[in-house]
Design an enzyme around this catalytic site. Structure first.
Site, mmCIF file in Angstrom:
data_model
loop_
_atom_site.group_PDB
_atom_site.id
_atom_site.type_symbol
_atom_site.label_atom_id
_atom_site.label_comp_id
_atom_site.label_asym_id
_atom_site.label_seq_id
_atom_site.Cartn_x
_atom_site.Cartn_y
_atom_site.Cartn_z
ATOM 1 N N GLN A 98 0.813 -1.210 0.000
ATOM 2 C CA GLN A 98 0.000 0.000 0.000
ATOM 3 C C GLN A 98 0.849 1.265 0.000
ATOM 4 O O GLN A 98 0.404 2.309 -0.467
ATOM 5 C CB GLN A 98 -0.953 -0.007 1.192
ATOM 6 N N HIS A 279 -11.462 0.739 8.975
ATOM 7 C CA HIS A 279 -10.202 0.522 8.257
ATOM 8 C C HIS A 279 -10.309 0.883 6.785
ATOM 9 O O HIS A 279 -9.381 1.471 6.213
ATOM 10 C CB HIS A 279 -9.755 -0.929 8.424
ATOM 11 N N LEU A 280 -11.417 0.567 6.166
ATOM 12 C CA LEU A 280 -11.599 0.921 4.759
ATOM 13 C C LEU A 280 -11.646 2.440 4.590
ATOM 14 O O LEU A 280 -11.115 2.983 3.613
ATOM 15 C CB LEU A 280 -12.878 0.274 4.218
ATOM 16 N N ALA A 281 -12.231 3.142 5.555
ATOM 17 C CA ALA A 281 -12.285 4.601 5.504
ATOM 18 C C ALA A 281 -10.873 5.183 5.450
ATOM 19 O O ALA A 281 -10.553 6.034 4.598
ATOM 20 C CB ALA A 281 -13.037 5.138 6.722
ATOM 21 N N ASP A 282 -10.036 4.726 6.338
ATOM 22 C CA ASP A 282 -8.666 5.223 6.410
ATOM 23 C C ASP A 282 -7.914 4.962 5.109
ATOM 24 O O ASP A 282 -7.161 5.814 4.627
ATOM 25 C CB ASP A 282 -7.978 4.543 7.602
ATOM 26 N N GLN A 283 -8.129 3.803 4.501
ATOM 27 C CA GLN A 283 -7.347 3.414 3.330
ATOM 28 C C GLN A 283 -7.901 3.948 2.015
ATOM 29 O O GLN A 283 -7.245 3.833 0.976
ATOM 30 C CB GLN A 283 -7.214 1.888 3.307
ATOM 31 N N HIS A 304 -6.320 6.749 13.090
ATOM 32 C CA HIS A 304 -5.645 6.625 11.793
ATOM 33 C C HIS A 304 -6.257 7.566 10.761
ATOM 34 O O HIS A 304 -5.538 8.212 9.989
ATOM 35 C CB HIS A 304 -5.737 5.181 11.292
#
Length: 337
Positions: A98, A279-283, A304
């Site tokens: 990533q 987690h998807l929000a951050d990424q 994060h």
């Protein structure tokens, strides 16, 4: 030269800083790397990310050594091609990947990247999350990326391998306000070299708490030589997004507790009407900023997500705002300045 205080967050501040330095061509000076962690400074997977990023863009680097609290990174031109990186431990392959992907999407030629290390380890997204949740959204934005898992690598042994093929791509804004109708849901227990009872107990707990029937409870036995390891994943396929929540089996952690960890993550998301989980929000944030805009809804502001918002706005001409929704959750909106 962009100055960052690594105490703002953990390794993610370093990874986002490296990605954005490569993409923008701006130098990065970061201090206090992972200062608040029990073992501060560069760990093996962070050092691999630094050295890999330097190779991809021909950067000049100072401070690239284990335990270093400071780093100076002066990028050159991004180059596509064949790359192979080995972490040497069970450090996360997915986090290294990533770090590199934003730059390789802007390389003049296609790239093939092979990374060896941990593919399924705590405190990092498993390969399955990237394949089923994250990459489909990037492809919707225009990214041309294929990702395959060649060998599993669980902590603490490592030894896994993933391979990615990345073609130069222009990203378009993505607006993800609703998850849409639920199409299917399942629980998947991965088991490499542990008693079958472990997976059975995890799946039984999911069935009891979430009401999943036998057809939704899947046990996957992996070659014991690629273990030992255990992971439970909950996958929800909606019209507009697929979410994957996971928890890892660990020594002296009961199988039921592993299941509970994954269930609680999923329930936090499902008790709202928001589109993406923590987690998807951050990424999603960095690709959206590279695209010049985008938005999504998510249950809450994680550490994060907050630190990533700050780092991105130091490098790119975008503004990122958060708004509390009346129905619960947040709307995160990225706009070009």
């Amino acid at each position: 030269m962009i100055e960052l205080d690594g105490a703002l967050g953990g390794g993610q501040v370093l990874r986002s800083g490296l990605s954005l330095a490569m993409v923008t061509g701006q130098g990065l000076h970061i201090r206090n790397i992972r200062a608040k962690r029990s073992r501060p400074g560069l760990m093996r997977q962070h050092l691999t990310a630094v050295l890999a990023a330097a190779q991809v863009c021909g950067a000049k680097v100072e401070g690239a050594e284990l335990g270093s609290l400071t780093l100076r990174f002066e990028p050159g031109a991004i180059q596509g091609g064949e790359y192979r990186f080995s972490i040497g431990t069970a450090g996360s392959c997915t986090l290294v990947l990533q770090t590199l992907l934003p730059a390789l999407l802007r390389a003049p030629t296609a790239s093939r990247v092979t990374i060896c290390g941990g593919t399924h380890n705590p405190l990092a997204p498993p390969v399955d999350f990237l394949q089923r949740a994250w990459l489909p959204l990037l492809r919707r934005m225009g990214a041309r990326i294929e990702l395959s898992l060649n060998r599993y690598g669980f902590a603490p042994a490592g030894g896994g391998e993933l391979e990615a093929f990345i073609q130069p791509s222009e990203l378009a804004p993505l607006h993800l306000m609703q998850r849409g109708k639920l199409l299917e849901s399942r629980a998947i227990a991965l088991n490499a070299g542990l008693p079958a009872e472990v997976s059975e107990r995890e799946l039984k707990r999911v069935g009891q708490r979430l009401g999943f029937d036998d057809a939704q409870l899947l046990s996957v036995a992996i070659d014991p030589e690629q273990g030992p390891g255990n992971l439970l994943m909950l996958e929800y396929v909606h019209e507009h997004v697929t979410e994957v929540f996971s928890a890892f089996g660990m020594h002296r952690l009961r199988a039921e507790k592993v299941a509970d960890q994954a269930i609680e993550q999923a329930q936090e998301w499902r008790c709202t009407q928001t589109a993406v989980g923590e987690h998807l929000a951050d990424q999603l944030l960095l690709p959206m900023a590279m695209a010049g805009g985008g938005s999504f809804t998510t249950p809450h502001m994680s550490d994060h997500l907050h630190s990533n918002m700050q780092v991105i706005q130091r490098f790119l001409p975008v503004t990122i705002d958060s708004h509390v929704l009346e129905e619960g959750g947040l709307k995160i909106e990225c706009r070009a300045l």
